[in-house]
Design an enzyme around this catalytic site. Sequence first.
Site, PDB file in Angstrom:
ATOM      1  N   ASP A 196     -89.892-151.959 -20.662  1.00  0.00           N
ATOM      2  CA  ASP A 196     -88.833-152.899 -21.054  1.00  0.00           C
ATOM      3  C   ASP A 196     -89.258-154.281 -20.602  1.00  0.00           C
ATOM      4  OD1 ASP A 196     -86.185-154.100 -21.674  1.00  0.00           O
ATOM      5  OD2 ASP A 196     -85.533-152.023 -21.807  1.00  0.00           O
TER       6      ASP A 196
ATOM      7  N   HIS B  71     -86.764-156.344 -25.976  1.00  0.00           N
ATOM      8  CA  HIS B  71     -86.948-155.523 -24.766  1.00  0.00           C
ATOM      9  C   HIS B  71     -88.419-155.289 -24.437  1.00  0.00           C
ATOM     10  CE1 HIS B  71     -82.798-154.572 -23.759  1.00  0.00           C
ATOM     11  NE2 HIS B  71     -82.533-154.349 -25.033  1.00  0.00           N
TER      12      HIS B  71
ATOM     13  N   GLU C 277     -80.708-154.296 -29.818  1.00  0.00           N
ATOM     14  CA  GLU C 277     -80.358-155.596 -29.229  1.00  0.00           C
ATOM     15  C   GLU C 277     -81.367-156.710 -29.492  1.00  0.00           C
ATOM     16  OE1 GLU C 277     -77.625-154.414 -25.423  1.00  0.00           O
ATOM     17  OE2 GLU C 277     -79.789-154.375 -25.079  1.00  0.00           O
TER      18      GLU C 277
END
Lengths: 626, 626
Positions: free
Chosen positions: B273, B327, B394
Amino acid sequence: MVFTPSLRLLAVSLVALLDPVSAIWPAPQSFTKGNSSLYLHQNLKITYNGEPVRLSTSSSSFSFPHPPNNVCGPVGPGYEGLFTKTPAQQQLAYTADYPASSLSSKEIVTAGVSRALGSIFSKNFVPWMLQPRGKLSQFEPDVYKGQKWIKSLEIVQTTKDANTTIKPALAGEVSEEYNLTLSAEGDAKLTADSYIGVLHGLETFTQLFFQHSTGTSWYTPYAPVEIKDKPKFPHRGILLDVARTFMPVKNILRTIDGMAASKLNRLHVHVTDSQSWPLQIISMPEVAEKGAYHPTQTYSPADIENIQKYGALRGVQVYFEIDMPGHIGSVSLSHPDIIVAYNEWPYQWYCAEPPCGAFKLNDTKVDDFLGKLWDDLLPRVTPYSAYFHTGGDELNRNDSMLDEGIKSNDTEVLRPLLQKFVDKQHERIRKQGLTPLTWEEIPLEWNVDVGKDVVVQTWLGPDSVKNLTSKGHKVIDSNYNFWYLDCGRGQWLNFDNAAYAAFSPFLDWCNPYKGWRHVYSHDPVANLTEEEAKLVLGGEVAVWAESIDPITLDTIIWPRASVAGEVLWSGRIDPATGQNRTQLDAAPRLSELRERLVARGVQSSSVYMTWCTQDPTGKSCEYPLV
Amino acid sequence: MVFTPSLRLLAVSLVALLDPVSAIWPAPQSFTKGNSSLYLHQNLKITYNGEPVRLSTSSSSFSFPHPPNNVCGPVGPGYEGLFTKTPAQQQLAYTADYPASSLSSKEIVTAGVSRALGSIFSKNFVPWMLQPRGKLSQFEPDVYKGQKWIKSLEIVQTTKDANTTIKPALAGEVSEEYNLTLSAEGDAKLTADSYIGVLHGLETFTQLFFQHSTGTSWYTPYAPVEIKDKPKFPHRGILLDVARTFMPVKNILRTIDGMAASKLNRLHVHVTDSQSWPLQIISMPEVAEKGAYHPTQTYSPADIENIQKYGALRGVQVYFEIDMPGHIGSVSLSHPDIIVAYNEWPYQWYCAEPPCGAFKLNDTKVDDFLGKLWDDLLPRVTPYSAYFHTGGDELNRNDSMLDEGIKSNDTEVLRPLLQKFVDKQHERIRKQGLTPLTWEEIPLEWNVDVGKDVVVQTWLGPDSVKNLTSKGHKVIDSNYNFWYLDCGRGQWLNFDNAAYAAFSPFLDWCNPYKGWRHVYSHDPVANLTEEEAKLVLGGEVAVWAESIDPITLDTIIWPRASVAGEVLWSGRIDPATGQNRTQLDAAPRLSELRERLVARGVQSSSVYMTWCTQDPTGKSCEYPLV
């Protein structure tokens, strides 16, 4: 939306260079430090009031710590100086060898020095997770050139202890103050009025040191150091419920380890409740035989003394609560004639949670039972406790409807009976030399008069604190909205499908979970007058045990108890700024304390992820207001 | 208010006598049991497809288990049959001795039998906490008279495995069904189509047995037993984030132990991440060298294979996620030219949490990087994985404002670039024989077309599930309102005093904590048509790691992952009643599973306090509607 290139990374780096790690938790009242590195050597010369501190029973020199080979878990028992056993075994050995009354300050301080050196040499950590990624070498001194050593640690205790060294003190009776200096030349000096102050100072001393990444050196990067320190509140505690879920002795001792590391000084053991009675009573063995969940889930008199003595040696006074007249249903299993409403149903009519059960309020047999209990128990705890807590929370009027001798839930009928009950028990407790504690409902909800010596524990919030202190009562605060650590992890009751819609998502009564930032934001004396604030002796975080057990215990308590501990030791207000202490200041120091707790075997939850801890300013994980 | 004397205690006792402990978790599809006791003997005769199972490499007879003397923690490594090492060491030994492709079903089943007997004989418990106080003797058989023994365990696998035994399967490709019978005369028979079915059956077998309080006997009180069992959903998993906080290999292996005990079969490792990149890439060592928090916080290729093989031997397929194109900021530390918006501030403009960082969406250097990554990594994971997860959650449009090659946050500009990116990577993953997984935002928020082979993971709730399945997509469900296990423990961001009023009490975004009762109430196929429901392959609980670490990991995962596991294995609806399964039915069985997990070294949180577990009906802690 505006897109501005940010100077943030640069700014963060600059701040990081200025104040790489802030070190001590809880924050001392006054703390200056430099940026010279000093190493700690195994041949450190240590004196206590001018005499050498001898750390080994078999040899007068301090021998290099060798952790045992078959270490269990992430961190093994490690080096304990005087002792080669686990903390629990060590305590047992101490108990066997030294009756409490014969322990001198020198012996207590020697053990404290031994633990402190064990913490530095064997239970320490390399702080790479507290420094920017890959930049540890900029924080650590070069181990291969110009090592400067700490030459001596001089400990001076300025007042002589009483004949019985471990004399349990009331709040404020014993000075906890200490001064600690470490010169750039390597001379350390710790001065305190009492051995408890010395122990606090030794804990601070351990927090100056890190393990070097090369493995066999221990250093402080902060010399010269000057610390003047004393607590804001004299009562800084944890309430531990061992009745709803039994906690083995070793877990309680480990809790005391964490308390000593955080300068918490009161362990309030809620030792009985309606669910179980784990406390062995010598003269009435049937109470625990029937009342404990299982024969293995009891505390023997030796267990109780070991827990108390283990605490006393670490500056933690352990005291007990037998909650009454409610919350006592488990006595019904051995003495059904003195309890009403045991496990009555539906429980909501008779108590806050199952099983219900309360003492009869007007029955001489209750008095006989309690007389026998006090005579048995109190003399055993007085060598180590100044207090005894008689509970008094959540008494439900309806219980007395089922009491053949009363058959009423009228407050006007019940109040005088409760007054008499409380007076009688408190007087018996005073006679044994103990000061009673009570929950706030006794004076506030029931209007029962309690003496001004009695300490009232509040849990319902600031109005209660104000109300009580304005009437002249001494208070310790356990505001459930901030300091109930078991809250917010979901219901422990089962809900039938018929109740589903009304109770989903099955939150507990004191939801939400109190994150450490919320715990940190509570000030027990907010909005009090100066006179009122003086009566707040401190506070306790509460660890009720409907939903926790020995496995989750550490992660629930730590680091949040230490967070309340800083509020209680250092104060919510930072004297340097006159403002509330900030999360930004707290988070890096708390992250460091957390690593120290883990290194010492206390299974503390984390403060935040490594991405955040690796920024010693805390700013990389600050919420930006936009 | 009405005060009626209650017959509840009597009723509770009667129910307790009828159904003292319900045993198996997750609930089998069909389960009948009797009330005859049988003991398990060390000389039990075990066959697999007619041939004797030999449990020791040095001897053909099963020798009595002797736990080692220097056991660590509450339960030691214990007896493992083939192995005398800890589970982690055992796996390493297995890896060294047996390349995966050479493992026969017989070897896998033999190891499974060995573990099952180890669970029964050395990692078991005396169930006093599951029986009414002091009444264990009414549950336990009399060990001194008339012991009847289980004579044999006959294991039959009805289909032959492929040449490469450990062949990672897609959801539903391998039968997990098993039948288990135990006659009153002591003949046990386990039948399954596949070795994975055999492993599930062996786990169920272990759950029939308790340790006797006399210490040296192990019994089941339930003979005769007849169980027919198979899972409702083929994908039953845990998503474990090891990038925000690194989890050591041993913690991951212990997680697999808990999964096998709960019949969970997919471990989704979110392995990178923006915060860190712990995954060693052989051809690009700089990525982990710069991207990991610390050199000790990386997974070597051997670590990855060990984790996967450990899972495969226990019926758990381990697969990995490299989240992209958002990410992925940690790649910036080694390859800054292919990442935009790394650690941009204020982070809210560019991502969901600090630090931000995304792949450039229109840059051939990104493609080159990923080509090299896939060529290195994918061949190493394919022996054990059928899936690879490319993330996709996201992604923030504003990142591309900072991308010199794009300079736009217009969806119309970005969507075609993202489509091309996803197509390219998914095609490369398919070429290696793997099936791609993606987060729901790729098809739903970005309207990117993904193939019908792609499995879409949802987290935003039932509308997403319905939307995707109605369009023909395969789905696994991780509804954050029910199955995000790290939620509800407070903010991990620091708040300045200026933000205090707005953010106190510092709750996290997915507050509240999801208690096990809430986890249990989630049905991934609620409100779907039959056709839509068929496309739901199952679900995963998510364990994100902003606020947890190796110390809290077990208590956060367990027993709640097992609770979701029952929904996924047994179904939310109880076929016997046609109604949702109840907390009242679940709580006692879950309490038993929890004790088994703890006995096996998995540090599970408790279900509720001992007062509650000691009522096998769960009714003593039922909330009464009044």
